[in-house]
Motif scaffolding. Structure first.
Motif, PDB file in Angstrom:
ATOM      1  N   VAL A 240      -2.065   3.578   1.136  1.00 49.66           N
ATOM      2  CA  VAL A 240      -2.211   4.689   0.200  1.00 49.66           C
ATOM      3  C   VAL A 240      -0.860   4.982  -0.435  1.00 49.66           C
ATOM      4  O   VAL A 240       0.149   5.116   0.258  1.00 49.66           O
ATOM      5  N   ILE A 241      -0.844   5.057  -1.760  1.00 45.39           N
ATOM      6  CA  ILE A 241       0.392   5.349  -2.476  1.00 45.39           C
ATOM      7  C   ILE A 241       0.337   6.786  -2.969  1.00 45.39           C
ATOM      8  O   ILE A 241      -0.548   7.167  -3.741  1.00 45.39           O
ATOM      9  N   GLU A 242       1.244   7.598  -2.480  1.00 44.08           N
ATOM     10  CA  GLU A 242       1.281   9.013  -2.848  1.00 44.08           C
ATOM     11  C   GLU A 242       2.292   9.235  -3.969  1.00 44.08           C
ATOM     12  O   GLU A 242       3.352   8.619  -3.997  1.00 44.08           O
ATOM     13  N   GLY A 243       1.940  10.105  -4.884  1.00 48.45           N
ATOM     14  CA  GLY A 243       2.909  10.574  -5.861  1.00 48.45           C
ATOM     15  C   GLY A 243       3.050   9.728  -7.101  1.00 48.45           C
ATOM     16  O   GLY A 243       3.884  10.008  -7.941  1.00 48.45           O
ATOM     17  N   SER A 244       2.263   8.657  -7.244  1.00 55.51           N
ATOM     18  CA  SER A 244       2.415   7.823  -8.432  1.00 55.51           C
ATOM     19  C   SER A 244       1.138   7.035  -8.658  1.00 55.51           C
ATOM     20  O   SER A 244       0.418   6.713  -7.722  1.00 55.51           O
ATOM     21  N   GLN A 245       0.848   6.701  -9.916  1.00 51.57           N
ATOM     22  CA  GLN A 245      -0.238   5.776 -10.236  1.00 51.57           C
ATOM     23  C   GLN A 245       0.323   4.365 -10.111  1.00 51.57           C
ATOM     24  O   GLN A 245       1.231   3.985 -10.831  1.00 51.57           O
ATOM     25  N   SER A 246      -0.226   3.621  -9.162  1.00 55.82           N
ATOM     26  CA  SER A 246       0.340   2.300  -8.886  1.00 55.82           C
ATOM     27  C   SER A 246      -0.318   1.244  -9.761  1.00 55.82           C
ATOM     28  O   SER A 246      -1.521   1.264  -9.986  1.00 55.82           O
ATOM     29  N   ALA A 247       0.505   0.283 -10.206  1.00 50.98           N
ATOM     30  CA  ALA A 247      -0.035  -0.854 -10.950  1.00 50.98           C
ATOM     31  C   ALA A 247      -0.570  -1.911 -10.008  1.00 50.98           C
ATOM     32  O   ALA A 247      -1.168  -2.887 -10.437  1.00 50.98           O
ATOM     33  N   ALA A 248      -0.331  -1.781  -8.721  1.00 50.28           N
ATOM     34  CA  ALA A 248      -0.786  -2.754  -7.739  1.00 50.28           C
ATOM     35  C   ALA A 248      -1.718  -2.073  -6.750  1.00 50.28           C
ATOM     36  O   ALA A 248      -1.487  -0.952  -6.333  1.00 50.28           O
ATOM     37  N   ASP A 249      -2.764  -2.784  -6.386  1.00 47.67           N
ATOM     38  CA  ASP A 249      -3.699  -2.294  -5.382  1.00 47.67           C
ATOM     39  C   ASP A 249      -3.310  -2.938  -4.066  1.00 47.67           C
ATOM     40  O   ASP A 249      -3.476  -4.140  -3.878  1.00 47.67           O
TER      41      ASP A 249
ATOM     42  N   VAL B 106       3.782   2.611 -15.445  1.00 50.43           N
ATOM     43  CA  VAL B 106       4.046   4.048 -15.396  1.00 50.43           C
ATOM     44  C   VAL B 106       5.520   4.257 -15.134  1.00 50.43           C
ATOM     45  O   VAL B 106       6.126   3.581 -14.295  1.00 50.43           O
ATOM     46  N   SER B 107       6.086   5.202 -15.843  1.00 54.10           N
ATOM     47  CA  SER B 107       7.504   5.486 -15.658  1.00 54.10           C
ATOM     48  C   SER B 107       7.719   6.064 -14.260  1.00 54.10           C
ATOM     49  O   SER B 107       7.044   7.004 -13.844  1.00 54.10           O
ATOM     50  N   THR B 108       8.653   5.485 -13.521  1.00 54.75           N
ATOM     51  CA  THR B 108       8.913   5.941 -12.158  1.00 54.75           C
ATOM     52  C   THR B 108      10.365   5.684 -11.819  1.00 54.75           C
ATOM     53  O   THR B 108      10.986   4.755 -12.331  1.00 54.75           O
ATOM     54  N   ASP B 109      10.893   6.524 -10.935  1.00 54.43           N
ATOM     55  CA  ASP B 109      12.257   6.343 -10.442  1.00 54.43           C
ATOM     56  C   ASP B 109      12.284   5.590  -9.125  1.00 54.43           C
ATOM     57  O   ASP B 109      13.348   5.364  -8.560  1.00 54.43           O
ATOM     58  N   SER B 110      11.105   5.204  -8.645  1.00 55.51           N
ATOM     59  CA  SER B 110      11.046   4.532  -7.353  1.00 55.51           C
ATOM     60  C   SER B 110      11.466   3.074  -7.495  1.00 55.51           C
ATOM     61  O   SER B 110      10.832   2.318  -8.242  1.00 55.51           O
ATOM     62  N   PRO B 111      12.513   2.647  -6.787  1.00 53.52           N
ATOM     63  CA  PRO B 111      12.900   1.217  -6.835  1.00 53.52           C
ATOM     64  C   PRO B 111      11.778   0.316  -6.365  1.00 53.52           C
ATOM     65  O   PRO B 111      11.621  -0.798  -6.876  1.00 53.52           O
ATOM     66  N   LEU B 112      10.992   0.797  -5.417  1.00 54.11           N
ATOM     67  CA  LEU B 112       9.896  -0.021  -4.908  1.00 54.11           C
ATOM     68  C   LEU B 112       8.860  -0.272  -5.994  1.00 54.11           C
ATOM     69  O   LEU B 112       8.399  -1.397  -6.198  1.00 54.11           O
ATOM     70  N   MET B 113       8.488   0.786  -6.728  1.00 53.41           N
ATOM     71  CA  MET B 113       7.489   0.633  -7.768  1.00 53.41           C
ATOM     72  C   MET B 113       8.023  -0.203  -8.922  1.00 53.41           C
ATOM     73  O   MET B 113       7.301  -1.011  -9.511  1.00 53.41           O
ATOM     74  N   LYS B 114       9.281  -0.035  -9.241  1.00 57.70           N
ATOM     75  CA  LYS B 114       9.872  -0.865 -10.290  1.00 57.70           C
ATOM     76  C   LYS B 114       9.827  -2.338  -9.893  1.00 57.70           C
ATOM     77  O   LYS B 114       9.521  -3.214 -10.711  1.00 57.70           O
ATOM     78  N   GLY B 115      10.075  -2.587  -8.596  1.00 60.46           N
ATOM     79  CA  GLY B 115      10.010  -3.963  -8.122  1.00 60.46           C
ATOM     80  C   GLY B 115       8.595  -4.521  -8.193  1.00 60.46           C
ATOM     81  O   GLY B 115       8.400  -5.700  -8.518  1.00 60.46           O
ATOM     82  N   LEU B 116       7.564  -3.686  -7.902  1.00 62.40           N
ATOM     83  CA  LEU B 116       6.178  -4.137  -7.973  1.00 62.40           C
ATOM     84  C   LEU B 116       5.787  -4.485  -9.406  1.00 62.40           C
ATOM     85  O   LEU B 116       5.091  -5.475  -9.650  1.00 62.40           O
ATOM     86  N   TYR B 117       6.237  -3.670 -10.357  1.00 61.50           N
ATOM     87  CA  TYR B 117       5.941  -3.972 -11.759  1.00 61.50           C
ATOM     88  C   TYR B 117       6.587  -5.292 -12.183  1.00 61.50           C
ATOM     89  O   TYR B 117       5.980  -6.110 -12.896  1.00 61.50           O
TER      90      TYR B 117
END
Length: 688
Positions: A164-173, A202-213
């Protein structure tokens, strides 16, 4: 305690402020947060005292009201209406939350109550009991359905557990396989899927989410639609990440990513150990990190080269039954998710929640949310709910039984205290209706006989017949029927008569032998027998059956009644034609006696279950029957004004054979000891 390297805990902040909403809203906590009271006390209050106590109180109240009204209004549908009401309250105690579907769930109970009120108890004919049973089962299933549904879901979906990813709309399931993957590609190892979706970034400051994109862009450019990541221990004690790409519908050969600088096992290992002994837990590898995602991207982009990644392991930190791993500005939360209790279920790996860019909220709002959820461990929620359902059913049935018993006995204990004989309140003995009277030995007379009537509802009730040793045949004798008071039984009443009365200065036994008088003392329902007093009219009907049992065998019949029995004597005299009727300490109605007892509060007659209206019944007594009214002037139980009012009623009908006296100095109990009472009995019973 520090949960994130970049965000130290401030004094005014609560640890639960950082727990993901996903855990709180689904009630995953198994331990108590800080600054809250003892968990055992809260569990006892929330899971036992409040719901079970509420069920007991509500069931008792509904059962009492409906039994009380049904007995008095003579309507079966009133008591029947209680069952759908109980089903509705039953559901609310199991599921106190109210939503838009609650009314739909209660619709069968509401419909049952409506149909009962409109068309009566058996509104569906022979199918009514089956419909009510089905409705009760339905309510019970609805009450445990959320837990049952969760258990079935755990059984059916135990092999796939979402991240479960909290706080952001994830591009990855992201999904984590919580059971070994049954494919040759995974080699039966726990795996992590990354399923790329065609969503906008989605614009995010999370390095993890940036890496997933970025990883999604890489995989899309080389036609990879899904990645399966399998962590394995290498023979030298290290950890490898085997990356399986999916192109089209087939899995390709794995690419290996070496993981360096790891002290301890993989991210899935040692969690159970950490749960038992957090102080000694080994470092655990986070399941994903920006550096690992970068390494995965390099591995799939350049599959023929060797790749490695440096990952810093971290210790698990506990918060309210959860564990967290700090990961730069994000965090991985773990919950030791239990497996299904159903046969064939698996014990899954921990559930993972990724909190992105978590920030301190600076308040205990999460703690407040937490207190809304159950403290029952998730593995025990279905068994506990079933146990709670059973406890509620038992408590409900026992509360209803106690309420019905009280509703039926509360008036009996006042109007018919003799029914308490043998019930632990007044020491005595309850006998089957076939053995309802004691043997009463009276000097100068033979052994009293038991005479039996069959009541209108098919029961058998006995009375006491005291035969004299007279030379006269039965057809030449007088039968005197005496209806006793509410606090005595037939044998006690017989003893009281023969001890107190001295007609013509003789003992009553001698007088009966001389005059040829037999005395019948009927018994009442519930007086040392196992029959239940139904209502006042039932007692009157029984009294009349005793009169008709033997009256045609005697030359003449006389009747007397004291206190409660005076109402029966008046009724019987109105239904038959006795020679004389003696009413001692009579009343106009029991409703009036109740009003006098309760400081003048007027009690509606319909509310008095055992009401007897002597003021009405006495007017039906034949003009040929002589009537004697006697009352003690000091009577504190039944006001002497009752006798005066009865005399006025009889006088208004121009009768000249009514004798009324108020006996000075006599109270309710010792009225039989007055010489004037003996004189009346001598006058009434003497042979003509």
């Amino acid at each position: 305690m520090v949960f994130y390297s970049a965000s130290p805990l401030k004094a005014e902040q609560h640890p639960l402020d950082t727990v993901p909403d996903h855990f709180i809203e689904t009630g995953y906590f198994s331990t108590q947060p800080e600054s809250s009271y003892n968990p055992a006390i809260r569990m006892a209050q929330d899971e036992l005292l409040i719901p079970l106590g509420s069920v007991a109180a509500t069931s008792f109240a509904i059962g009492f009201v409906h039994r009380f009204l049904a007995d008095r209004l003579k309507s079966n549908w009133i008591s029947t209406l209680g069952w759908p009401l109980l089903n509705m309250t039953y559901y609310f105690f199991m599921r106190p939350e109210f939503d838009r579907y609650t009314a739909l769930r209660l619709l069968p109970s509401i419909g049952d109550a409506t149909m009962v009120a409109a068309y009566g108890e058996d509104w569906a004919g022979a199918a009514t009991p089956w419909l009510r049973t089905a409705n009760t089962i339905y309510v019970g299933l609805e009450a445990i359905w959320p837990e049952l549904k969760a258990e079935i879901s755990a059984y059916r979906q135990c092999k796939v557990q979402p991240v479960v990813i909290e706080g952001s709309q994830s591009a990855a399931d992201l999904s984590i396989l919580t059971c070994p993957v049954k494919t040759s590609a995974s080699n039966n190892k726990p795996a992590l899927f990354i399923d790329f979706l065609d969503t906008d970034e989605v614009s995010t400051d999370s390095p993890l989410m940036k890496g997933l994109y970025q990883l999604r862009e890489i995989c899309s450019s080389i036609s990879i639609s899904k990645l399966m990541l399998v962590y394995e221990h290498s023979p030298d004690g290290g950890v490898q990440l085997r990356v399986f790409p999916q192109i089209g519908s087939g899995w390709q050969k794995p690419k290996v990513l070496e993981i360096n600088n790891l002290q301890g096992g993989g991210w899935w290992s040692d969690l159970n150990f950490a749960a038992m002994q957090i102080q000694n837990s080994q470092p655990v590898l986070p399941p994903l990190s920006p550096s690992m995602i970068e390494g995965i991207g390099n591995t799939v982009s350049y599959p023929h080269e060797s790749h490695s990644v440096d990952v810093d392991s971290a210790r698990l930190e506990p918060v309210a039954g959860l564990f967290t791993l700090p990961q730069e500005n994000d965090a991985f939360w773990f919950r030791l998710k239990p497996g299904s209790l159903l046969p064939g279920g698996y014990q899954p790996l921990p559930e993972v929640v990724l909190s992105l860019n978590s920030k301190w909220l600076g308040s205990s709002s999460q703690a407040k949310k937490f207190r809304k959820h159950s403290l029952i461990p998730e593995t025990m929620r279905l068994p506990w709910r079933i146990t709670q359902l059973g406890l509620m059913s038992f408590i409900r049935s026992q509360s209803i039984k106690a309420a019905e018993k009280l509703a039926r006995s509360i008036e009996e204990s006042i109007v018919l205290p003799g029914t308490l004989l043998g019930k632990g309140i007044i020491p005595d003995q309850i006998l089957p209706h076939s053995e309802q009277t004691y043997d009463l030995q009276i000097d100068g007379l033979g052994t009293p006989e038991r005479v039996t009537i069959e009541t209108n509802d098919g029961k058998r009730l006995q009375g006491l017949l005291i035969r004299s040793n007279s030379a006269h045949d039965t057809g030449e004798r007088t039968l005197h029927i005496h209806y006793h008071g509410n606090g005595e039984t037939s044998h006690l009443a017989g003893r009281a008569l023969f001890d107190a009365l001295k007609p013509d200065n003789q003992s009553l036994a001698e007088f009966c032998n001389d005059q040829g008088v037999d005395i019948l003392i009927p018994e009442y329902r519930g007086y040392r027998n196992d029959l239940e007093p139904v209502n006042g009219q039932t007692l009157l009907d029984d009294a009349n059956l005793f009169y008709r049992l033997l009256s045609n065998q005697y030359r003449r019949v006389t009747v007397s009644g004291w206190s409660l029995g005076s109402g029966m004597a008046a009724w019987v005299s109105g239904q038959n034609n006795p020679d004389s009727t003696i009413l001692l300490s009579p009343y106009t109605s029991l409703a009036r006696v109740g009003r006098d007892m309760f400081m003048g509060i007027k009690i509606p007659k319909w509310l008095v279950k055992f009401n007897m209206e002597t003021d009405q019944n006495i007017q039906h007594i034949s003009p040929n029957t002589r009537i004697y009214l006697r009352h003690g002037s000091q009577d504190k139980v039944i006001n002497p004004q009752n006798t005066q009012d009865l005399y006025n009623i009889l006088n208004g009908s121009s009768r000249d054979n009514v004798d009324m006296r108020i006996l000075r100095g006599r109270d309710h109990i010792n009225i039989l000891g007055d010489s004037g009472i003996s004189d009346i009995f001598a006058r009434v019973l003497k042979r003509e």
